[in-house]
Write an enzyme that holds these catalytic residues in place. Structure first.
Site, PDB file in Angstrom:
ATOM      1  N   GLY A   1       0.815  -1.215   0.000  1.00  0.00           N
ATOM      2  CA  GLY A   1       0.000   0.000   0.000  1.00  0.00           C
ATOM      3  C   GLY A   1       0.845   1.260   0.000  1.00  0.00           C
ATOM      4  O   GLY A   1       0.529   2.232  -0.695  1.00  0.00           O
ATOM      5  N   CYS A   2       1.921   1.246   0.758  1.00  0.00           N
ATOM      6  CA  CYS A   2       2.786   2.426   0.849  1.00  0.00           C
ATOM      7  C   CYS A   2       3.505   2.670  -0.474  1.00  0.00           C
ATOM      8  O   CYS A   2       3.689   3.815  -0.890  1.00  0.00           O
ATOM      9  CB  CYS A   2       3.776   2.268   1.998  1.00  0.00           C
ATOM     10  SG  CYS A   2       2.946   2.148   3.599  1.00  0.00           S
ATOM     11  N   THR A   3       3.885   1.594  -1.148  1.00  0.00           N
ATOM     12  CA  THR A   3       4.533   1.724  -2.453  1.00  0.00           C
ATOM     13  C   THR A   3       3.555   2.277  -3.478  1.00  0.00           C
ATOM     14  O   THR A   3       3.881   3.200  -4.242  1.00  0.00           O
ATOM     15  CB  THR A   3       5.085   0.360  -2.918  1.00  0.00           C
ATOM     16  OG1 THR A   3       6.063  -0.076  -1.961  1.00  0.00           O
ATOM     17  CG2 THR A   3       5.706   0.447  -4.297  1.00  0.00           C
TER      18      THR A   3
END
Length: 172
Positions: free
Chosen positions: A60-62
């Site tokens: 998700g952060c990527t």
């Protein structure tokens, strides 16, 4: 009084509310992925997109970081600067930045003090296990240093477009 869903308790038991729209943005001076320092006060006169994310190089952060990377030409049209903030250290940030060719700085908030000031350091519940951590959230700070927009519990899909729309409203 904020509800429990909008605030969380610190170790000392005090409430840590979300920063509200219209409030003066909490000051910060943080180390970037390249070891330099960024101070909010040095950015006066420009809109700032400050987004908090849990961990470098997770799915998700990527996805979120790459969306902001890809939106940079549009963000630049409004003179906005973007900063990703997590508790990861500068070496982790640099590796994440390089791996995904990120074109904006990642800020180190190892002690999560800035996340706490903004309200992004929250109690999380994963599979029944409670812990403290970053809740994905974004803060749009206007050129005068006030919080113009707050996104709590961000869903990554389409979030970059939401931020671009809010920036367009700021400059309208």
């Amino acid at each position: 009084m904020p509800s429990d869903s909008d605030s969380t308790r610190t170790k000392e038991g005090a409430q840590t509310p979300w920063i509200e729209e219209g409030a003066k943005a909490p000051a910060f001076s943080l180390t970037t992925d390249d070891g330099s320092k960024v101070r909010l006060s040095d950015l006066k006169g420009r809109p700032v997109v400050l987004y908090f994310y849990p961990k470098d190089d997770t799915p998700g952060c990527t996805k979120e970081a790459c969306a902001f990377r890809d939106a940079q030409p549009k963000l630049a049209q409004s003179d906005a600067v973007v900063f990703g903030v997590s508790p990861d250290d500068a070496a982790s940030h640099a590796k994440f930045r390089d791996k995904h060719a990120l074109n904006f700085p990642l800020l180190v908030d190892a002690d999560h003090k800035i996340a706490e000031k903004y309200g992004a350091w929250r109690e999380k519940n994963l599979y029944g296990k409670k812990s403290m951590g970053i809740q994905r959230s974004t803060f749009l700070i206007n050129a005068e240093g006030k919080v113009a927009k707050v996104w709590k519990r961000v869903s990554v899909d389409g979030h970059d477009e939401q931020v671009l729309a809010a920036l367009a409203e700021l400059s309208a």
